[in-house]
Design a protein around this motif. Sequence first.
Motif, PDB file in Angstrom:
ATOM      1  N   ILE A 139      -8.167  -9.797 -14.374  1.00 13.45           N
ATOM      2  CA  ILE A 139      -7.708  -8.402 -14.171  1.00 13.45           C
ATOM      3  C   ILE A 139      -8.278  -7.419 -15.194  1.00 13.45           C
ATOM      4  O   ILE A 139      -8.017  -6.226 -15.115  1.00 13.45           O
ATOM      5  CB  ILE A 139      -6.148  -8.322 -14.190  1.00 13.45           C
ATOM      6  CG1 ILE A 139      -5.605  -8.688 -15.582  1.00 13.45           C
ATOM      7  CG2 ILE A 139      -5.551  -9.188 -13.110  1.00 13.45           C
ATOM      8  CD1 ILE A 139      -4.101  -8.435 -15.724  1.00 13.45           C
ATOM      9  N   LEU A 145      -5.525  -7.074  -7.201  1.00 12.23           N
ATOM     10  CA  LEU A 145      -6.935  -6.666  -7.298  1.00 12.23           C
ATOM     11  C   LEU A 145      -7.356  -5.898  -6.043  1.00 12.23           C
ATOM     12  O   LEU A 145      -8.003  -4.859  -6.117  1.00 12.23           O
ATOM     13  CB  LEU A 145      -7.835  -7.887  -7.520  1.00 12.23           C
ATOM     14  CG  LEU A 145      -7.659  -8.589  -8.885  1.00 12.23           C
ATOM     15  CD1 LEU A 145      -8.438  -9.898  -8.924  1.00 12.23           C
ATOM     16  CD2 LEU A 145      -8.083  -7.664 -10.031  1.00 12.23           C
ATOM     17  N   GLN A 148      -6.021  -2.522  -6.183  1.00 10.82           N
ATOM     18  CA  GLN A 148      -6.303  -1.815  -7.450  1.00 10.82           C
ATOM     19  C   GLN A 148      -4.979  -1.339  -8.069  1.00 10.82           C
ATOM     20  O   GLN A 148      -4.833  -0.187  -8.472  1.00 10.82           O
ATOM     21  CB  GLN A 148      -7.241  -0.642  -7.209  1.00 10.82           C
ATOM     22  CG  GLN A 148      -8.612  -1.107  -6.699  1.00 10.82           C
ATOM     23  CD  GLN A 148      -9.600   0.041  -6.613  1.00 10.82           C
ATOM     24  OE1 GLN A 148      -9.689   0.882  -7.516  1.00 10.82           O
ATOM     25  NE2 GLN A 148     -10.319   0.096  -5.514  1.00 10.82           N
ATOM     26  N   ALA A 149      -4.021  -2.270  -8.116  1.00 11.60           N
ATOM     27  CA  ALA A 149      -2.724  -1.980  -8.746  1.00 11.60           C
ATOM     28  C   ALA A 149      -2.918  -1.766 -10.238  1.00 11.60           C
ATOM     29  O   ALA A 149      -3.996  -2.047 -10.777  1.00 11.60           O
ATOM     30  CB  ALA A 149      -1.776  -3.150  -8.494  1.00 11.60           C
ATOM     31  N   ASP A 150      -1.856  -1.330 -10.908  1.00 12.79           N
ATOM     32  CA  ASP A 150      -1.963  -1.056 -12.347  1.00 12.79           C
ATOM     33  C   ASP A 150      -1.807  -2.316 -13.191  1.00 12.79           C
ATOM     34  O   ASP A 150      -2.121  -2.317 -14.376  1.00 12.79           O
ATOM     35  CB  ASP A 150      -0.900  -0.031 -12.757  1.00 12.79           C
ATOM     36  CG  ASP A 150      -1.144   1.295 -12.055  1.00 12.79           C
ATOM     37  OD1 ASP A 150      -2.234   1.869 -12.273  1.00 12.79           O
ATOM     38  OD2 ASP A 150      -0.309   1.720 -11.241  1.00 12.79           O
ATOM     39  N   GLU A 167       0.835  -1.211   0.000  1.00 12.35           N
ATOM     40  CA  GLU A 167       0.000   0.000   0.000  1.00 12.35           C
ATOM     41  C   GLU A 167       0.868   1.259   0.000  1.00 12.35           C
ATOM     42  O   GLU A 167       0.633   2.208  -0.751  1.00 12.35           O
ATOM     43  CB  GLU A 167      -0.864   0.012   1.270  1.00 12.35           C
ATOM     44  CG  GLU A 167      -2.336  -0.082   1.039  1.00 12.35           C
ATOM     45  CD  GLU A 167      -3.118  -0.032   2.366  1.00 12.35           C
ATOM     46  OE1 GLU A 167      -2.517  -0.110   3.457  1.00 12.35           O
ATOM     47  OE2 GLU A 167      -4.342   0.098   2.289  1.00 12.35           O
ATOM     48  N   ARG A 212       1.780   6.184  -7.238  1.00 10.21           N
ATOM     49  CA  ARG A 212       0.621   6.989  -7.677  1.00 10.21           C
ATOM     50  C   ARG A 212       0.985   8.468  -7.672  1.00 10.21           C
ATOM     51  O   ARG A 212       0.631   9.201  -8.602  1.00 10.21           O
ATOM     52  CB  ARG A 212      -0.582   6.749  -6.748  1.00 10.21           C
ATOM     53  CG  ARG A 212      -1.292   5.477  -7.026  1.00 10.21           C
ATOM     54  CD  ARG A 212      -2.328   5.580  -8.146  1.00 10.21           C
ATOM     55  NE  ARG A 212      -2.394   4.399  -8.979  1.00 10.21           N
ATOM     56  CZ  ARG A 212      -3.011   3.257  -8.624  1.00 10.21           C
ATOM     57  NH1 ARG A 212      -3.620   3.176  -7.473  1.00 10.21           N
ATOM     58  NH2 ARG A 212      -3.006   2.222  -9.436  1.00 10.21           N
ATOM     59  N   LYS A 238      -6.128  -4.232 -16.945  1.00 11.20           N
ATOM     60  CA  LYS A 238      -4.874  -3.839 -16.254  1.00 11.20           C
ATOM     61  C   LYS A 238      -3.695  -4.434 -17.035  1.00 11.20           C
ATOM     62  O   LYS A 238      -3.845  -5.337 -17.842  1.00 11.20           O
ATOM     63  CB  LYS A 238      -4.865  -4.409 -14.836  1.00 11.20           C
ATOM     64  CG  LYS A 238      -5.855  -3.785 -13.857  1.00 11.20           C
ATOM     65  CD  LYS A 238      -5.789  -4.534 -12.521  1.00 11.20           C
ATOM     66  CE  LYS A 238      -6.783  -4.024 -11.504  1.00 11.20           C
ATOM     67  NZ  LYS A 238      -6.652  -2.576 -11.227  1.00 11.20           N
TER      68      LYS A 238
END
Length: 215
Positions: free
Chosen positions: A102, A79, A82-84, A56, A63, A105
């Motif tokens: 995914i 997931l 909400q990673a890239d 996190e 970000r 992504k």
Amino acid sequence: MMKQKLSLYFVMGSIDCTKDPLAVLDEAIKGGITMFQFREKGKGALTGIEKYRLAEKLLERCRMYNIPFIVNDDVDLALALQADGVHVGQEDEVAERVRDRIGDKYLGVSVHNLNEVKKALAACADYVGLGPIFPTVSKEDAKQACGLTMIEHIRAHEKRVPLVAIGGITEQTAKQVIEAGADGIAVISAICRAEHIYEQTKRLYEMVMRAKQKG
Ligand SMILES: C=C1C=NC(C(F)(F)F)=NC1=N
């Protein structure tokens, strides 16, 4: 777009760092990394809530600086955060299945030869990670080093696939890796073990970008 992002791909987990992973990532971001992979693996790697909490904090940093944050192997974590994107090996969850989970992504797949590149493309991978190019210290069960010729061989058959090379790449070899046809280099210890992480990252970035311009 994908080829630009792959230019200087920093892969790291807490066990690769001799100091606070957050400080390491901060310096690497300032030095110019273009993509980040959270790879919390190996002896002593964090698990569960500790792994989640570290991810996190690292994700928040990425970000802030608009750096894509990729999770290695752990699709559930990717997931939940909400990673890239995610990066999976050949042996991990089958790439097609990961793609279903995914959505759009980023999906990166580890490859060692042309056949595995074709399979990755069939699974709609966004990029492939080819390696280890040179002997690596960062992965216990690494396969035999495949050398620069494998980059050339794959590039000769698959002109368009976004391809990042990984495995023992240093500032001494970065230029040759790009000249062989890679769109970028992925590094762990070249940044994590540097005396001055910011300066080392900046040198790697400048080398890769210069070599890509000549391409
Ligand atoms: C096993 C791996 C192979 N390639 C990559 C990367 F280069 F980042 F795509 N990451 C990995 N974890």
